[in-house]
Design an enzyme around this catalytic site. Structure first.
Site, PDB file in Angstrom:
ATOM      1  N   HIS A 167       3.338   3.360  -8.780  1.00 16.92           N
ATOM      2  CA  HIS A 167       3.479   2.149  -7.955  1.00 16.92           C
ATOM      3  C   HIS A 167       4.770   1.405  -8.284  1.00 16.92           C
ATOM      4  O   HIS A 167       4.757   0.350  -8.911  1.00 16.92           O
ATOM      5  CB  HIS A 167       2.250   1.264  -8.181  1.00 16.92           C
ATOM      6  CG  HIS A 167       2.237  -0.004  -7.387  1.00 16.92           C
ATOM      7  ND1 HIS A 167       2.838  -0.146  -6.155  1.00 16.92           N
ATOM      8  CD2 HIS A 167       1.658  -1.224  -7.652  1.00 16.92           C
ATOM      9  CE1 HIS A 167       2.640  -1.387  -5.709  1.00 16.92           C
ATOM     10  NE2 HIS A 167       1.943  -2.063  -6.591  1.00 16.92           N
ATOM     11  N   CYS A 179       3.797  -6.810  -3.705  1.00 10.38           N
ATOM     12  CA  CYS A 179       3.605  -5.355  -3.620  1.00 10.38           C
ATOM     13  C   CYS A 179       3.622  -4.857  -2.181  1.00 10.38           C
ATOM     14  O   CYS A 179       3.601  -3.650  -1.939  1.00 10.38           O
ATOM     15  CB  CYS A 179       2.317  -4.951  -4.315  1.00 10.38           C
ATOM     16  SG  CYS A 179       2.262  -5.525  -6.028  1.00 10.38           S
TER      17      CYS A 179
END
Lengths: 388, 388
Positions: free
Chosen positions: B334, B84
């Site tokens: 996200h 991420c």
């Protein structure tokens, strides 16, 4: 700017090790490099790591921190993915970090686990280095892509499957004394030509194998080498990177590699040398035609002249410019993410006299490593020199 | 060293766009950033691109050259994968390149396609940011990992699910005017507490969504900005990266994020500021507990004090240090590989007054972006400042 010295090198044997994980492979290579450099894991300030398809082969992403832990390093760790040029790009970033003084000691490496996927699975996995929408779904595999490039080359410049066979024969012969190589057996031109065709004009012996393996190099600054009293006579003095459109259909030429030419131009300027200064080269011969395109794009040969280099004995171990004395991807093997760093390892050993082919290279002072991704949509070039 | 100015920013809307490829998403964001910067694609000298799991979501690796081509750039293009934190790491490398004078104009971005995998497929795909051997095969998912971290935090410092709910309520409220956000609806503490539990103590509203999207920023040198007459008052003045062991089992603490602390220390020193100087922050709130751990590791709060920050109104839009005015990962969404650069986009717009929440932030001069990978085995921190 600091010189960037190679303080230690590590390689696993390249071959079929389907039971070994990427982590296991890299631990061996990374710890060997640290050991050779007499560097403690705690002194490493950054890990630069190349891997291509761990997501598919090992159900594993985010390999930077995993590989750092595997060698006892607790530091920022970054994974680079540029297909088969993954660890070439990692070398480039590592060189920049030491050169700018941001770090004194970095570890750069790569690993790939492939044979656990089987040949069909690995070939399918490798295809994601091409454009899924425009190439893979049309059925293109990498042997097919490089076959198109070979055909385009033959059409534009001439050349034959026999010329390509000489590249394979040369690289197999070079690998004979290399204990890290996947294939340590001679082949003949006749055997190469008689081998099954994979994608005409490329046959089995025109293609590099599916390989498991890992590689690592410790890079240190001049200051660190002096303080630590290291014997590190080989430095990375030039770095370059080039890029091209991903899909072959979007290229102007199939028989040219502008990404390699751009990377070489940058690396030569960075090192202050030209192609004539290179004594020994490791180039990205995923297929025999790839070596031909590389030696031309790197400026060793004019377009159309590279095809005969191996046949004429110019790039063999007794030639003017030995190419792929390690055996190249063709015979040493091609664990994709490990290849870029493995080339640097081979050159460092050739230049420092510890490679089994070092005596074949005479007394080389300047080496060049060329790593390419996909159908050369990515390329890196590094210049290594004996500096002390 | 040159200052590194933000000349242009681009974002797609974040949300569910299962029919859009990563290439399509990045083209939108990248071209918007180039347009805002008044930079021609031909002037871009390098593309730094973050993506996490294109191999699984799109059967596509080697995305650097693909994305370069999508925006008309013919230059070296590198893909970064740090789970991420993929595009946070890309920002870091891009900043280094401009700072050292190696390039005057670079494009940095990220993209992720996720919703085409379905929720279960995406959750499974995300798991490869953890350790396959030691975590994933034991059944661990990311909600479970962060639930373990929340439990460890509660045990060491106290705190409750209600404290965490205030983080979610805050970030949903912040996202209301953000046209790029996936969720633009208020929630209440009661709704958050009544929502289905995902991994106790974390419920549905403690978790960020599965998101498709892309982001891009054009970074230029001072010299270029002056020559081109660009209005680029915001600069990246600090960069830092930290690393930790990949698997939670190999950590000393679950309720600390040393990788974030290391990245912050480096970035603060680089910018010559401290945590007290930060006016506005975008932090990596993949789960509500992650925001708590982040504001502590970044030095905004002592250990054990971050848990009450949102409840006390200190990190809300009217608080002393507004955190995640964009809505954060929680409400903005996200798209993994796009998140690090999206944070930089949000901060640049807050600092230059073009963000819909700019007026809430007062007259901010210093912003901080914090991007994390996995269970914070990787972290980057960037400091942005109004410099002219």
């Amino acid at each position: 700017m600091s010189k960037v010295r190679i303080a230690g090198t590590g390689l696993t044997r390249f071959g079929r090790f389907p039971d070994r994980t990427g982590r296991d492979l890299f631990a061996e290579a990374g710890l060997a490099a640290l050991d050779e450099a007499s560097v403690e894991p705690g002194d490493v300030e950054h890990l630069y790591f190349g891997n291509f398809m761990g997501e598919l082969a090992e159900h594993q992403g985010h390999m930077g921190p995993q590989m750092a832990e595997a060698v006892g390093v607790r530091a920022p760790a970054t994974r680079y993915e540029s297909a088969c040029a993954s660890s070439g790009v990692a070398v480039r970033e590592a060189v920049r970090t030491v050169r700018t003084g941001e770090a004194d000691v970095v570890l750069v490496g790569g690993a790939e686990r492939m044979t656990n996927m089987g040949t069909a699975g690995a070939t399918e996995g490798l295809s994601i280095a091409a454009d899924d929408l425009y190439e893979i779904r049309a059925g293109m595999t990498f042997p097919a892509a490089y076959a198109l490039m070979a055909r385009a080359y033959f059409e534009e410049f001439g050349g034959s499957a026999e010329d390509l066979a000489h590249v394979a024969v040369k690289n197999h012969e070079h690998a004979l004394p290399n204990e890290h190589a996947q294939f340590r057996s001679s082949i003949t031109v006749e055997e190469a030509l008689d081998a099954p065709r994979i994608a005409d004009p490329l046959g089995l012996y025109d293609s590099c194998p599916i390989t498991d393996g890992a590689s690592a190099v410790v890079l240190v600054s001049d200051d660190y080498a002096e303080r630590a009293g290291l014997d590190a006579p080989v430095a990375v003095t030039g770095t370059g990177q080039g890029g091209d459109n991903l899909a072959l259909q979007d290229r102007e030429y199939f028989a040219r590699s502008p990404a390699t030419a751009d990377a070489a131009e940058e690396a030569y300027a960075d090192a202050g040398i030209g192609p004539d200064d290179v004594d020994v080269a490791e180039v990205h011969d995923c297929f025999t035609i790839a070596e031909v395109l590389a030696v031309e794009a790197l400026g060793f040969y004019d377009p159309g002249e590279g095809i005969g280099a191996a046949r004429r004995g110019e790039t063999t171990r007794n030639g003017d410019l030995p190419v792929n004395l390690s055996g190249g991807l063709k015979a040493k093997g091609h664990p994709v993410g490990a290849t870029g760093v493995a080339q640097v390892v081979s050159l460092a050993r050739l230049l420092s006299g510890t490679h089994p082919r070092a005596s074949d290279a005479g007394d080389p002072r300047v080496g060049l490593a060329h790593n390419a991704g996909g159908t050369v949509a990515s390329a890196t070039v590094h210049v290594l020199e004996v500096v002390a």
